[in-house]
Design an enzyme around this catalytic site. Structure first.
Site, PDB file in Angstrom:
ATOM      1  N   CYS A  62     -47.621 -27.113  92.108  1.00 12.75           N
ATOM      2  CA  CYS A  62     -46.455 -27.816  91.557  1.00 12.75           C
ATOM      3  C   CYS A  62     -46.183 -27.393  90.119  1.00 12.75           C
ATOM      4  O   CYS A  62     -46.869 -27.828  89.197  1.00 12.75           O
ATOM      5  CB  CYS A  62     -46.681 -29.329  91.639  1.00 12.75           C
ATOM      6  SG  CYS A  62     -45.351 -30.284  90.912  1.00 12.75           S
ATOM      7  N   CYS A 105     -45.140 -30.178  87.751  1.00 10.69           N
ATOM      8  CA  CYS A 105     -46.258 -31.014  87.287  1.00 10.69           C
ATOM      9  C   CYS A 105     -47.105 -30.284  86.252  1.00 10.69           C
ATOM     10  O   CYS A 105     -47.533 -30.879  85.274  1.00 10.69           O
ATOM     11  CB  CYS A 105     -47.186 -31.388  88.442  1.00 10.69           C
ATOM     12  SG  CYS A 105     -46.364 -31.773  89.981  1.00 10.69           S
ATOM     13  N   ASP A 106     -47.383 -29.012  86.495  1.00 21.64           N
ATOM     14  CA  ASP A 106     -48.442 -28.343  85.738  1.00 21.64           C
ATOM     15  C   ASP A 106     -47.974 -27.235  84.801  1.00 21.64           C
ATOM     16  O   ASP A 106     -48.774 -26.712  84.023  1.00 21.64           O
ATOM     17  CB  ASP A 106     -49.470 -27.746  86.720  1.00 21.64           C
ATOM     18  CG  ASP A 106     -50.116 -28.832  87.575  1.00 21.64           C
ATOM     19  OD1 ASP A 106     -50.194 -29.975  87.092  1.00 21.64           O
ATOM     20  OD2 ASP A 106     -50.514 -28.544  88.708  1.00 21.64           O
TER      21      ASP A 106
END
Ligand code: NAP
Length: 323
Positions: A145, A148-149
């Protein structure tokens, strides 16, 4: 003996547990069938159990570890009376109400549970490359992701695997942070839409590695590099980098519902309009199992809230109409 419940929630990620918080506060005494651990990448709590730091979930100024966030969700729902069973549902029968659910032996004559309303929050899983060290380094440089990261890879060199729209979208997003993004694809042409292809090919930070497959990811406590095989020559080379994003598609966890709930050709459950209603009255779906677009913890939690409200109102309407 079959245990009867007003509301059963299948799944314990952000969608299922938010549905549980709302349903328990609405006095519906929900039971969450939360799944059971079968490997590092398959355990109750959903995909956040596989992440480390979560910095985009509102309310946590300094961020929070994914597993800690899910423990908090779980305890919050328990506080209002949600009960949990750590098992997997093996079969459902949605052909009449109450709905019937089996845990364990799917051929048992008696179902394990009967539910007036069912909330499906079984999520989706990212397809993985099944590299020897991929699961061990998931959350430590291996990610599924970018949203997200990506932030953790500022100024670094990273790679994205895949040739579809997801891979290109991730690669483009990651150029905001990374110095260089290598897109590794197993063929010589992309599956992604032409507009995304052009955008990625024109981007100065994105390089393409064609006809190539990742054979392993290296690193002790975090990713330090990958080994790549050229599928035409068979030659293997090591590349030093800090992050490997796997973007080869997602698979919704909907096998249980085949032939019973309406699905897209990709397996995602269909919900009606902007609601969480499925084609079976009394069955509601929320989170990634019905959302292939946003796939965020916060959107899953939002749709879990919607499912609990839809279920509560539906149960009230049933009672009012004498059913
Ligand atoms: P996808 O279209 O199925 O693409 C998956 C890619 O991963 C393909 O290029 C495939 O290679 C590759 N792949 C699959 N298994 C692999 C393996 N084991 N090793 C290496 N490579 C592998 O999946 P997606 O990109 O997640 O997209 C899913 C759907 O959502 C698509 O319809 C897509 O258009 C849509 N989507 C749209 C947007 C957007 O419009 N912004 C964004 C994301 C997704 P091959 O090409 O060789 O099969």
């Amino acid at each position: 003996m079959t245990e009867s419940r007003q509301v059963i929630i299948i799944g314990s990620g952000p969608a299922g547990l938010t549905a549980a918080i709302y349903a328990s506060r609405a006095q519906l005494s929900p039971l969450v069938i939360e799944g059971e651990p079968s490997s590092t990448s398959d355990q109750p709590g959903g995909q956040l159990m596989l992440t480390t730091e979560v910095e985009n979930f509102p309310g946590f100024v300094e961020g929070i570890m994914g597993p800690d966030l899910m423990v908090a969700f779980r305890e919050q729902a328990a506080r209002f009376g949600t009960e949990y069973v750590t098992s997997k549902v093996s079969r459902v029968d949605l052909s009449s109400r109450p709905f019937r659910l089996w845990v364990g032996d799917p051929d048992a004559a008696e179902p394990t549970y009967a539910a007036e309303a069912l909330i499906v929050a079984t999520g989706a899983k990212s397809l993985m490359l099944n590299l020897p060290n991929e699961e061990r380094l998931l959350g430590y440089g291996v990610s599924t992701c970018a949203t997200c990261d990506g932030f953790f890879f500022r100024g670094m060199d990273i790679a994205v695997v895949g040739g579809g729209d997801s891979a290109l979208e991730e690669a483009l997003f990651l150029t905001k942070f990374a110095d260089k993004v290598t897109l590794i694809h197993r063929r010589g042409e992309l599956r992604a839409s032409k507009v995304m292809q052009k955008r990625a090919m024109d981007h100065p930070k994105i390089e393409f590695l064609w006809h190539s497959t990742v054979v392993d990811v290296m690193g002790d406590t975090k990713v330090s590099g990958i080994r790549v095989r050229n599928l035409e020559s068979g030659v293997e080379t090591d590349m030093a980098l800090s992050g490997l994003f796997v973007a080869i598609g997602h698979q919704p966890n909907t096998a249980l519902f085949e032939g019973q709930l309406d699905m897209e050709s990709t397996g995602y459950l269909r919900t009606v309009g902007t609601t969480t209603y499925t084609n079976v009255e009394g069955v509601f779906a929320c989170g990634d199992v019905q959302d292939h677009r946003y796939r965020q913890a916060i959107t899953a939690a939002g749709s879990g809230c919607m499912a609990a409200i839809d279920a509560e109102r539906w149960i009230e309407d049933q009672a009012a109409s004498g059913h």
